[in-house]
Write a protein that holds these residues in place. Structure first.
Motif, PDB file in Angstrom:
ATOM      1  N   ASP A 210     -13.131  -0.413   4.821  1.00  0.00           N
ATOM      2  CA  ASP A 210     -12.967   1.035   4.690  1.00  0.00           C
ATOM      3  C   ASP A 210     -13.414   1.507   3.312  1.00  0.00           C
ATOM      4  O   ASP A 210     -14.112   2.524   3.183  1.00  0.00           O
ATOM      5  CB  ASP A 210     -11.506   1.410   4.927  1.00  0.00           C
ATOM      6  CG  ASP A 210     -11.262   2.899   4.788  1.00  0.00           C
ATOM      7  OD1 ASP A 210     -11.769   3.664   5.624  1.00  0.00           O
ATOM      8  OD2 ASP A 210     -10.559   3.301   3.841  1.00  0.00           O
ATOM      9  N   HIS A 211     -13.042   0.774   2.268  1.00  0.00           N
ATOM     10  CA  HIS A 211     -13.416   1.167   0.907  1.00  0.00           C
ATOM     11  C   HIS A 211     -14.929   1.120   0.718  1.00  0.00           C
ATOM     12  O   HIS A 211     -15.526   2.045   0.149  1.00  0.00           O
ATOM     13  CB  HIS A 211     -12.745   0.239  -0.102  1.00  0.00           C
ATOM     14  CG  HIS A 211     -13.145   0.505  -1.524  1.00  0.00           C
ATOM     15  ND1 HIS A 211     -12.685   1.589  -2.241  1.00  0.00           N
ATOM     16  CD2 HIS A 211     -14.002  -0.157  -2.356  1.00  0.00           C
ATOM     17  CE1 HIS A 211     -13.212   1.576  -3.435  1.00  0.00           C
ATOM     18  NE2 HIS A 211     -14.022   0.530  -3.545  1.00  0.00           N
TER      19      HIS A 211
ATOM     20  N   LYS B 296      -8.987  -2.907   4.790  1.00  0.00           N
ATOM     21  CA  LYS B 296      -8.993  -2.109   3.559  1.00  0.00           C
ATOM     22  C   LYS B 296     -10.322  -2.212   2.820  1.00  0.00           C
ATOM     23  O   LYS B 296     -10.857  -1.221   2.328  1.00  0.00           O
ATOM     24  CB  LYS B 296      -7.845  -2.559   2.645  1.00  0.00           C
ATOM     25  CG  LYS B 296      -6.478  -2.173   3.142  1.00  0.00           C
ATOM     26  CD  LYS B 296      -5.405  -2.347   2.078  1.00  0.00           C
ATOM     27  CE  LYS B 296      -5.137  -3.794   1.778  1.00  0.00           C
ATOM     28  NZ  LYS B 296      -4.000  -3.962   0.851  1.00  0.00           N
TER      29      LYS B 296
ATOM     30  N   THR C 136      -6.647   2.295   8.261  1.00  0.00           N
ATOM     31  CA  THR C 136      -7.143   0.951   8.581  1.00  0.00           C
ATOM     32  C   THR C 136      -6.232   0.197   9.549  1.00  0.00           C
ATOM     33  O   THR C 136      -6.371  -1.012   9.716  1.00  0.00           O
ATOM     34  CB  THR C 136      -7.315   0.122   7.299  1.00  0.00           C
ATOM     35  OG1 THR C 136      -6.066   0.046   6.606  1.00  0.00           O
ATOM     36  CG2 THR C 136      -8.359   0.762   6.386  1.00  0.00           C
TER      37      THR C 136
ATOM     38  N   ASP D  22       0.814  -1.217   0.000  1.00  0.00           N
ATOM     39  CA  ASP D  22       0.000   0.000   0.000  1.00  0.00           C
ATOM     40  C   ASP D  22       0.847   1.265   0.000  1.00  0.00           C
ATOM     41  O   ASP D  22       0.373   2.331  -0.384  1.00  0.00           O
ATOM     42  CB  ASP D  22      -0.918   0.013   1.226  1.00  0.00           C
ATOM     43  CG  ASP D  22      -1.945  -1.100   1.181  1.00  0.00           C
ATOM     44  OD1 ASP D  22      -2.714  -1.156   0.208  1.00  0.00           O
ATOM     45  OD2 ASP D  22      -1.973  -1.930   2.109  1.00  0.00           O
TER      46      ASP D  22
ATOM     47  N   ASN E 117      -1.359  -3.047   4.564  1.00  0.00           N
ATOM     48  CA  ASN E 117      -2.367  -3.101   5.624  1.00  0.00           C
ATOM     49  C   ASN E 117      -3.228  -4.356   5.500  1.00  0.00           C
ATOM     50  O   ASN E 117      -3.296  -4.977   4.436  1.00  0.00           O
ATOM     51  CB  ASN E 117      -3.244  -1.845   5.591  1.00  0.00           C
ATOM     52  CG  ASN E 117      -2.497  -0.607   6.060  1.00  0.00           C
ATOM     53  OD1 ASN E 117      -1.531  -0.699   6.806  1.00  0.00           O
ATOM     54  ND2 ASN E 117      -2.935   0.548   5.606  1.00  0.00           N
TER      55      ASN E 117
END
Length: 222
Positions: A193-194, A190, A132, A103, A185
């Motif tokens: 969160d997305h 991830k 995250t 990332d 992460n």
């Protein structure tokens, strides 16, 4: 797919550079036991494809996107690198689910002994990398599956505690304050969160009032 349990410390034998593209040749032994062309090998946490090999080394391509977003561009002949073969179906996941899709990078701010462990404090390059990160959650640094022991969002740092075995068996033993590490992460954080961010953006767009796009989307315009 990887687990973040490093199998071997390899040594960079040579680097062929052409702009932001590179071919790395890495000396290794254990991971070459069953290597084949096209295999995926994690190098410092970056999933790379084997393009050639012999009994003592293998070579991989590094494309510009990877060059720009990882610490592979800093490697020099002789640099130690963490190596892990892709996970075989039916094996034990001793670490956590690691994709080898880095990332971003971070800088080591401090390295301090704590009883039998060593605590590394890392400052990610970009606030988005901390979004995250969860205390006692999983994170991958240079391909190593580690547990986050602290997150200081005010200072923009995270900390991990390394046991002696992990330090001895990985290239992290050579890292000092100021050095760069690759960060991946936890995949679960991830994706959550997305999806939450996407739902928030969609909701905000719907509340933004009339627009040509909204009318067309709902069948009022051809």
């Amino acid at each position: 797919m990887f687990t973040g349990l490093i199998e071997e410390i390899g040594s960079l034998r040579s680097v062929q550079r052409q702009g932001e593209a590179m071919v790395l040749t890495i000396a290794a032994s254990e991971i070459l036991a069953d290597v084949k062309l096209g295999d995926s090998i994690s190098v410092n946490g970056v999933c790379l494809t084997v393009i050639s090999f012999d009994r003592a080394s293998f070579s991989v391509d590094v494309m510009p996107e990877t060059y720009r977003h990882t610490n592979l561009r800093e490697l020099q002949p002789g640099s130690p690198v963490n190596l892990e073969r892709a996970m075989m179906a039916g094996g034990r996941y001793g670490g956590h689910i690691v994709q080898g899709h880095v990332d971003g990078t971070g800088a080591i701010r401090s390295r301090k002994p704590e009883a039998n462990a060593v605590v590394f404090t890392v400052e990610p390059h970009g606030e988005h990398l901390l979004r995250t990160v969860v205390p006692q959650g999983s994170i991958t640094l240079d391909g190593i599956s580690l547990t986050v022991v602290d997150v200081d969002r005010g200072a923009g740092t995270l900390a991990v505690s390394i046991i002696p075995h992990t330090l001895k068996q990985t290239a992290l033993q050579h890292k000092r304050a100021g050095d760069t590490v690759n960060i991946e992460n936890d995949i679960l954080g991830k994706y959550v969160d997305h999806l939450l961010s996407l739902r928030e953006r969609t909701t905000n767009n719907r509340r933004s009032g009339l627009s040509e796009a909204m009318l067309r989307e709902n069948g009022f315009l051809d």
